[in-house]
Scaffold this motif. Structure first.
Motif, PDB file in Angstrom:
ATOM      1  N   UNK A 161       0.832  -1.199   0.000  1.00 54.05           N
ATOM      2  CA  UNK A 161       0.000   0.000   0.000  1.00 54.05           C
ATOM      3  C   UNK A 161       0.868   1.250   0.000  1.00 54.05           C
ATOM      4  N   UNK A 162       2.063   1.142   0.530  1.00 51.75           N
ATOM      5  CA  UNK A 162       3.012   2.251   0.548  1.00 51.75           C
ATOM      6  C   UNK A 162       3.195   2.863  -0.847  1.00 51.75           C
ATOM      7  N   UNK A 163       3.140   2.038  -1.873  1.00 49.75           N
ATOM      8  CA  UNK A 163       3.344   2.531  -3.241  1.00 49.75           C
ATOM      9  C   UNK A 163       2.277   3.548  -3.632  1.00 49.75           C
ATOM     10  N   UNK A 164       1.051   3.349  -3.179  1.00 44.67           N
ATOM     11  CA  UNK A 164      -0.019   4.284  -3.502  1.00 44.67           C
ATOM     12  C   UNK A 164       0.135   5.585  -2.716  1.00 44.67           C
ATOM     13  N   UNK A 165       0.638   5.492  -1.496  1.00 43.36           N
ATOM     14  CA  UNK A 165       0.924   6.705  -0.720  1.00 43.36           C
ATOM     15  C   UNK A 165       2.049   7.504  -1.370  1.00 43.36           C
ATOM     16  N   UNK A 166       3.103   6.809  -1.801  1.00 42.03           N
ATOM     17  CA  UNK A 166       4.225   7.501  -2.418  1.00 42.03           C
ATOM     18  C   UNK A 166       3.853   8.070  -3.781  1.00 42.03           C
ATOM     19  N   UNK A 167       2.882   7.457  -4.465  1.00 51.49           N
ATOM     20  CA  UNK A 167       2.399   8.025  -5.724  1.00 51.49           C
ATOM     21  C   UNK A 167       1.719   9.367  -5.477  1.00 51.49           C
ATOM     22  N   UNK A 168       1.064   9.486  -4.332  1.00 48.25           N
ATOM     23  CA  UNK A 168       0.432  10.757  -3.961  1.00 48.25           C
ATOM     24  C   UNK A 168       1.462  11.763  -3.457  1.00 48.25           C
ATOM     25  N   UNK A 169       2.408  11.307  -2.637  1.00 48.40           N
ATOM     26  CA  UNK A 169       3.435  12.171  -2.054  1.00 48.40           C
ATOM     27  C   UNK A 169       4.708  11.360  -1.879  1.00 48.40           C
ATOM     28  N   UNK A 170       5.687  11.535  -2.746  1.00 44.78           N
ATOM     29  CA  UNK A 170       6.884  10.681  -2.742  1.00 44.78           C
ATOM     30  C   UNK A 170       7.609  10.625  -1.405  1.00 44.78           C
ATOM     31  N   UNK A 171       7.525  11.694  -0.624  1.00 50.59           N
ATOM     32  CA  UNK A 171       8.198  11.710   0.676  1.00 50.59           C
ATOM     33  C   UNK A 171       7.190  11.623   1.812  1.00 50.59           C
ATOM     34  N   UNK A 172       6.090  10.926   1.598  1.00 49.33           N
ATOM     35  CA  UNK A 172       5.039  10.841   2.616  1.00 49.33           C
ATOM     36  C   UNK A 172       5.641  10.418   3.954  1.00 49.33           C
ATOM     37  N   UNK A 173       5.513  11.250   4.995  1.00 47.11           N
ATOM     38  CA  UNK A 173       6.280  11.020   6.228  1.00 47.11           C
ATOM     39  C   UNK A 173       5.555  10.268   7.328  1.00 47.11           C
TER      40      UNK A 173
END
Length: 348
Positions: free
Chosen positions: A109-121
């Motif tokens: 699921x991390x891939x979809x978060x990083x697609x939204x914000x590459x540095x999602x913290x």
């Protein structure tokens, strides 16, 4: 060292560590973008465009599974299910062939978060709704997601869908839901991840004071607000379903088991036996998640065999209090075969 232990690197239903002397504080900074009928945030409600990513193990995600079933959104909003365990990076799609979500084409699921914000913290949390064309997470604001299912997705509700958030009761639903969240939904975590005896004692007392309050409230009324199932009941149920299998022992919430509360136990069984609740509850995955993932609380990762679950399907007698579960609506049809909880994971 921080003065509080915060849930900002793990997932929505677990704390990443227990900090000595600290009080558990949940990180509630979620992605607040909304999917609405008018598309004011850039994401209009559209059938087939979005995918709900959830995990049956997680109580916050379980809410979305229940609401989606009750409202009949299966045709409009597809479902991706993560497995019950994960590592520090992300929930994974290990239940799917090859460990890849068949719609999103991702392993984590991390891939979809990083697609939204590459540095999602922040934590990679479930539930999350992903925009399928772009592969980007739209929102992970679990509290708003279920409210929007009720109020923004109405064009795709099934015939006979209940009104889980009736306008005339919204202020009372919101008030009760906030008390339940503060002292029960999140209260069990404040017990389990307390970093000192005094923090644990305070959380424990607050939790059981609220459970006693709920016991009194539900002794003479079938549902939390009004005479039908509402959003407030959905929010309380997922914690009650996990109370004896997990929170009573694993989180040291052990003054009484749920079964010792006559009204609450009857209420929980009433909901469990209502279509949409018990048929989205997977006791095996629930236990696997908490006892395997929380290695700071359970370093051996041994998953207990109990408790006995047959009591969930015993008569509850709550019909005598009146009320109509779905109001003027009807029960949802049985779950789709591909979304059904395995028969050996439920007493139904």
């Amino acid at each position: 060292m921080s003065s509080k232990a915060t849930d900002n690197t793990g997932t929505a239903d677990q704390a990443s560590y227990v900090e000595p002397g600290a009080e558990f504080t949940r990180d509630t900074n979620y992605i607040s973008t909304r999917i609405t009928a008018d598309g004011r945030d850039g994401y209009p409600v559209e059938a087939g465009r979005y995918r709900l990513v959830a995990a049956r193990a997680c109580p916050w995600a379980n809410r979305t599974l229940i609401a989606r079933r009750l409202l009949g959104l299966e045709d409009a909003l597809s479902l991706g299910l993560c497995g019950p365990t994960h590592d520090q990076r992300s929930w994974t799609f290990d239940l799917d062939p090859g460990g890849v979500d068949p719609v999103l084409g991702i392993e984590r699921l991390q891939e979809a978060y990083f697609a939204r914000q590459p540095d999602y913290p922040r934590g990679i949390t479930v539930p999350a709704i992903v925009d399928v064309p772009t592969g980007k997470v739209v929102t992970n604001d679990y509290a708003q997601i279920t409210l929007d299912f009720s109020t923004e997705w109405t064009a795709f509700h099934r015939d006979g869908a209940p009104d889980l958030y009736p306008e005339s009761l919204r202020s009372e639903i919101d008030e009760v839901a906030e008390l339940v969240y503060r002292d029960v939904n999140n209260g069990v975590y404040r017990c389990g991840f307390a970093g000192s005896q005094d923090k644990y004692d305070a959380a424990f007392d607050r939790l059981f004071a609220r459970l006693d309050w709920l016991e009194d409230r539900l002794t003479h009324r079938r549902y939390l607000v009004g005479d039908t199932i509402t959003e407030a009941d959905v929010r309380l149920f997922t914690t009650l379903a996990r109370f004896d299998p997990v929170y009573h022992g694993h989180f040291k919430c052990n003054r009484n088991p749920l079964t010792a509360f006559p009204a609450l136990w009857g209420y929980a069984r009433d909901l469990f036996q209502t279509p949409g609740f018990g048929d989205t509850t997977d006791f095996v995955q629930i236990k696997q998640h908490y006892y395997i993932v929380h290695t700071d609380l359970n370093p051996t990762q041994i998953v207990p065999k109990g408790p006995e679950l047959s009591g969930w399907v015993t008569p509850h007698g709550r019909e005598e209090l009146g009320g109509r579960p779905f109001g003027d609506g009807t029960p949802p049809p049985p779950p789709r075969a591909e979304e059904a909880v395995p028969s050996d994971h439920t007493p139904l």
